[in-house]
Write a protein that holds these residues in place. Structure first.
Motif, mmCIF file in Angstrom:
data_model
loop_
_atom_site.group_PDB
_atom_site.id
_atom_site.type_symbol
_atom_site.label_atom_id
_atom_site.label_comp_id
_atom_site.label_asym_id
_atom_site.label_seq_id
_atom_site.Cartn_x
_atom_site.Cartn_y
_atom_site.Cartn_z
ATOM 1 N N ARG A 152 0.853 -1.188 0.000
ATOM 2 C CA ARG A 152 0.000 0.000 0.000
ATOM 3 C C ARG A 152 0.886 1.234 0.000
ATOM 4 O O ARG A 152 1.731 1.405 0.877
ATOM 5 N N LEU A 153 0.713 2.081 -0.999
ATOM 6 C CA LEU A 153 1.440 3.340 -1.038
ATOM 7 C C LEU A 153 0.783 4.298 -0.061
ATOM 8 O O LEU A 153 -0.428 4.514 -0.109
ATOM 9 N N ASP A 154 1.587 4.877 0.829
ATOM 10 C CA ASP A 154 1.024 5.685 1.909
ATOM 11 C C ASP A 154 0.300 6.932 1.415
ATOM 12 O O ASP A 154 -0.592 7.438 2.083
ATOM 13 N N ASP A 155 0.692 7.430 0.238
ATOM 14 C CA ASP A 155 0.039 8.638 -0.264
ATOM 15 C C ASP A 155 -1.124 8.319 -1.200
ATOM 16 O O ASP A 155 -1.688 9.210 -1.832
ATOM 17 N N ASN A 157 -4.748 5.671 -1.748
ATOM 18 C CA ASN A 157 -5.678 4.753 -1.090
ATOM 19 C C ASN A 157 -5.859 3.498 -1.944
ATOM 20 O O ASN A 157 -6.956 3.041 -2.191
ATOM 21 N N ASN A 190 7.711 4.916 2.416
ATOM 22 C CA ASN A 190 6.590 5.473 1.662
ATOM 23 C C ASN A 190 5.505 4.447 1.366
ATOM 24 O O ASN A 190 4.521 4.750 0.701
ATOM 25 N N CYS A 191 5.701 3.211 1.819
ATOM 26 C CA CYS A 191 4.674 2.202 1.575
ATOM 27 C C CYS A 191 4.745 1.116 2.640
ATOM 28 O O CYS A 191 5.736 1.003 3.371
ATOM 29 N N THR A 192 3.684 0.348 2.713
ATOM 30 C CA THR A 192 3.571 -0.730 3.686
ATOM 31 C C THR A 192 3.237 -2.024 2.958
ATOM 32 O O THR A 192 2.361 -2.036 2.088
#
Length: 204
Positions: A152-155, A157, A190-192
């Motif tokens: 998942r890119l934090d910036d 959805n 920047n991502c999870t």
């Protein structure tokens, strides 16, 4: 008894429909039907078919050995919901997604209760993964170098599907398509990682 009879008898012995067996093998239901009526004598996916039927390719082809003498890998473990990529990005907050309303697919490998299914979109992971293929994702499986993961890119959805590359302590998300404009994306907080892909199949 030929391969048609052996496949049909093994399938019925496992209480599987042709559709369910097709899901496990990663083919369309009519492919199983063609085998069982004798139109397909030498299936290209004989190994996957044997795994799904808990036997060996040799038994299916020639009747060599007995089907119950073979200890196969795991078969159907649970039904997993097919969710959207936006839902996958929010999967850690399970309240935002109602898996009971989703279409479900059988997963033939061990996976956690939080696992889910996504339908591949786009061409970034070709030629190994095609648009419309199904990937089975387990949030509790530990990703390693070379694992296929959903992140998942934090910036945004929304989630993305890539290969995890770990080199010199640095992590990257890699697109398999050699023509992809940005083949490597560094992970710099920047991502999870949402989960690891534990099984793949073809969309029916």
């Amino acid at each position: 008894m030929d391969i048609a009879h052996r496949v049909r008898e093994l399938r019925k012995g496992l209480s599987l429909t042709q559709y369910q067996l097709a899901e496990l093998v990663g083919v369309a239901q009519n492919s199983i039907q063609k085998i069982e009526v004798g139109h397909t004598k030498n299936p290209r996916n004989i190994e996957a078919l044997a795994r799904a039927l808990q036997t060996t390719p040799e038994y299916l082809r020639f009747g060599v050995g007995t089907s119950d003498s073979f200890t196969a890998g795991p078969t159907v473990k649970k039904q997993l919901p097919l969710i959207s990529w936006v839902q996958a990005g929010a999967w850690s907050d399970i309240q935002e997604v109602n898996p009971l309303e989703a279409e479900h697919f059988m997963c033939p490998v061990n996976c956690s209760e939080k696992s889910f299914v996504l339908k591949v979109q786009g061409i970034s992971m070709e030629p190994k993964f095609l648009d419309g293929d199904l990937i089975f994702v387990d949030p509790e499986a530990r990703p390693e170098h070379g694992s296929y993961v959903v992140a998942r890119l934090d910036d945004e959805n929304q989630a993305t599907f890539k290969q995890l590359i770990i080199e010199g302590g640095q992590k990257f998300l890699k697109a398999l398509n050699p023509n992809w404009p940005d083949p490597l994306m560094p992970i710099n907080g920047n991502c999870t990682i949402v989960g690891k892909v534990v099984f793949t199949g073809k969309s029916l």
